[in-house]
Design a protein around this motif. Structure first.
Motif, mmCIF file in Angstrom:
data_model
loop_
_atom_site.group_PDB
_atom_site.id
_atom_site.type_symbol
_atom_site.label_atom_id
_atom_site.label_comp_id
_atom_site.label_asym_id
_atom_site.label_seq_id
_atom_site.Cartn_x
_atom_site.Cartn_y
_atom_site.Cartn_z
ATOM 1 N N SER A 217 0.815 -1.215 0.000
ATOM 2 C CA SER A 217 0.000 0.000 0.000
ATOM 3 C C SER A 217 0.846 1.261 0.000
ATOM 4 O O SER A 217 0.315 2.363 0.039
ATOM 5 N N LEU A 218 2.125 1.085 -0.041
ATOM 6 C CA LEU A 218 3.020 2.194 0.249
ATOM 7 C C LEU A 218 3.863 2.597 -0.965
ATOM 8 O O LEU A 218 4.280 1.760 -1.751
ATOM 9 N N ALA A 219 4.033 3.890 -1.129
ATOM 10 C CA ALA A 219 4.925 4.399 -2.175
ATOM 11 C C ALA A 219 5.766 5.509 -1.560
ATOM 12 O O ALA A 219 5.393 6.064 -0.526
ATOM 13 N N VAL A 220 6.897 5.821 -2.181
ATOM 14 C CA VAL A 220 7.762 6.873 -1.639
ATOM 15 C C VAL A 220 8.144 7.843 -2.748
ATOM 16 O O VAL A 220 8.438 7.431 -3.871
ATOM 17 N N ARG A 221 8.114 9.128 -2.383
ATOM 18 C CA ARG A 221 8.488 10.183 -3.327
ATOM 19 C C ARG A 221 9.606 10.990 -2.656
ATOM 20 O O ARG A 221 9.493 11.348 -1.493
ATOM 21 N N CYS A 222 10.685 11.244 -3.402
ATOM 22 C CA CYS A 222 11.735 12.123 -2.858
ATOM 23 C C CYS A 222 11.397 13.539 -3.312
ATOM 24 O O CYS A 222 11.329 13.815 -4.502
ATOM 25 N N ASP A 223 11.135 14.418 -2.347
ATOM 26 C CA ASP A 223 10.702 15.777 -2.697
ATOM 27 C C ASP A 223 11.883 16.691 -3.003
ATOM 28 O O ASP A 223 11.785 17.573 -3.839
ATOM 29 N N GLU A 224 12.985 16.488 -2.313
ATOM 30 C CA GLU A 224 14.124 17.390 -2.540
ATOM 31 C C GLU A 224 15.428 16.804 -2.020
ATOM 32 O O GLU A 224 15.468 16.174 -0.960
ATOM 33 N N ILE A 225 16.489 17.008 -2.798
ATOM 34 C CA ILE A 225 17.847 16.807 -2.279
ATOM 35 C C ILE A 225 18.526 18.168 -2.408
ATOM 36 O O ILE A 225 18.741 18.647 -3.518
ATOM 37 N N ALA A 226 18.796 18.814 -1.280
ATOM 38 C CA ALA A 226 19.444 20.132 -1.323
ATOM 39 C C ALA A 226 20.868 19.992 -0.787
ATOM 40 O O ALA A 226 21.073 19.452 0.307
ATOM 41 N N TRP A 227 21.831 20.459 -1.560
ATOM 42 C CA TRP A 227 23.232 20.371 -1.139
ATOM 43 C C TRP A 227 23.590 21.616 -0.348
ATOM 44 O O TRP A 227 23.368 22.734 -0.811
#
Ligand SMILES: Nc1nc2c(ncn2[C@@H]2O[C@H](COP(=O)(O)OP(=O)(O)OP(=O)(O)O)[C@@H](O)[C@H]2O)c(=O)[nH]1
Ligand SMILES: [Mg+2]
Length: 305
Positions: A217-227
Motif C-alpha cells: 500500500s506504500l509508495a515513496v516520493r523524494c521531494d528534494e535533495i538540497a546540497w
C-alpha cells in the motif's frame, strides 16, 4: 574469426532479468554491478521500476535491466508492473530468466517462460539462483526441471549472495552480445537519478520493517535533495499510504518505526551520495493510489514512462 579479430571485438548490449517475484533479480543485479542500486526484500513485488545498471569489462559493456516480478495482477499497479517487465523482453539482446533454486518450478514460471519463448531476443539464458540455499544435487535437479519450460540457449547456476558464478554469467552473456559501443560513459552505473534511488532506498527499509499488506500500500516520493555549503545533503521524502490506519503503523509508537526506517535508509543514502545526509520523512495518506493511473504515472511507475 581469427584470433586477432576475436581479441579486438568489443561487445555490448542489453540483458533483461526476468522471473517471478522474489526470484532474486534485483539481488543479482546488485551483485553483478558490485554496488547496491536496486532494492531487495523478501516481500513479493519489491521492484516497481525498471532499472538499468552497467557492468563494464575490458572487452564488453553489459546493460543489465532489472524488471518487476511477473505475477497475476490484482490492481492497476500490478498491471503496470507486468507491462513494464514484459516491455523489456523484445528490445533486449539477451534475456536471463531467473528461478530460485529453493522454489518449486510451477505455473508461475511456466507463464514467464511462454513470454520468454515469444520474445525475439537472440539469446536466452536460464539462471538458477540462490544456489547457496540448496545442495548441488538439488540445484542440478532444479536446472533440469526448468530446462523443460522452453528452449534456452544456455543454463547456469549462480548465487548472488555468495558471488558464485557471477564472472561466468558475465563471460557467458558477453560472448553472445553483438559488437557495439559502450552505451553508457565510464563511471555511470545506472539510469536512475539520485532522487529516484533515495525514494527507493526509503521504500526498501519500509518494506523490510513493515508486515502484511502495508508494503504493497506504500509508495515513496523524494521531494528534494538540497546540497548545503558544508557538503552535506538535506533530503525531504514522503511516504504515501492508502489509509489513515496505515499512517499510524508507519509512524509507530513514539514515531519509533519512522525513525528506524529513516536511520536505515540514511545509511544507504550516505553510501550512495558519498556524503553526510539529513533525511526528513513524512507520511501522507493518498487513498487508493494503486488503482489511480494518474497517481501511478506521477510516481513514475507507469509502464510507458
Ligand atoms: N540466500 C540467498 N538469498 C537470495 C539470493 N538472491 C536473492 N536472495 C533473497 O531473496 C529475496 C528476494 O530477492 P530480490 O532480489 O528482492 O528478488 P526479486 O526477484 O528482485 O523480487 P521482485 O522485485 O519482487 O520481483 C531477498 O530476501 C534476497 O535477499 C541468493 O543468491 N541467495
Ligand atoms: Mg526486484
Amino acid at each position: 574469426m581469427d584470433k586477432q579479430a576475436c581479441a579486438e571485438r568489443f561487445t555490448s548490449g542489453f540483458v533483461a532479468l526476468v522471473g517471478r517475484p522474489n526470484a532474486g533479480k534485483s539481488t543479482l543485479l546488485n551483485a553483478l554491478v558490485g554496488r547496491k542500486l536496486a532494492i531487495t526484500s523478501p516481500v513479493a513485488q519489491t521492484t516497481r521500476h525498471r532499472m538499468r545498471a552497467v557492468v563494464d569489462t575490458e572487452r564488453s559493456q553489459l546493460v543489465i535491466i532489472d524488471t518487476p516480478g511477473l505475477h497475476k495482477p490484482k490492481d492497476e499497479l500490478g498491471k503496470e508492473l507486468n507491462r513494464a517487465a514484459l516491455g523489456e523482453l523484445d528490445d533486449a539482446d539477451a534475456i536471463a530468466m531467473l528461478i530460485a533454486a529453493d522454489s518449486n518450478v510451477g505455473r508461475g514460471d511456466a507463464w514467464v517462460a511462454t513470454h520468454v519463448q515469444e520474445s525475439s531476443a537472440p539469446y536466452k539464458l536460464l539462471v538458477i539462483t540462490k544456489a547457496d540455499l540448496v545442495d548441488s544435487k538439488r540445484a542440478q535437479d532444479q536446472l533440469e526441471a526448468a530446462r523443460g519450460l522452453t528452449h534456452f540457449d544456455d543454463a547456469i547456476v549462480v548465487s548472488a549472495k555468495e558471488s558464485f558464478n557471477l564472472n561466468a554469467f558475465i563471460s557467458c552473456v558477453s560472448a553472445h552480445m553483438p559488437e557495439g559501443p559502450r552505451w553508457f560513459p565510464a563511471g555511470v552505473t545506472t539510469d536512475m537519478s539520485d532522487e529516484e534511488l533515495v525514494a527507493e532506498f526509503v521504500r526498501e527499509k519500509a518494506f523490510r520493517n513493515l508486515r502484511q499488506e502495508i508494503p504493497h500500500s506504500l509508495a515513496v516520493r523524494c521531494d528534494e535533495i538540497a546540497w548545503k555549503g558544508d557538503g552535506h545533503a538535506s533530503i525531504r521524502a514522503t511516504i504515501l499510504v492508502e489509509r489513515e490506519g496505515q499512517k499510524g503503523i508507519v509512524i509507530g509508537r513514539n514515531a519509533q518505526m519512522l525513525k528506524k526506517i529513516g536511520t536505515e535508509a540514511r545509511r544507504d543514502i550516505e553510501r550512495l551520495l558519498d556524503a553526510h545526509a539529513y533525511l526528513e520523512l513524512r507520511v501522507q495518506v493518498q487513498p487508493a493510489w494503486r488503482r489511480d493511473k494518474g497517481e501511478i504515472r506521477r510516481l513514475g511507475l507507469a509502464a510507458d514512462e
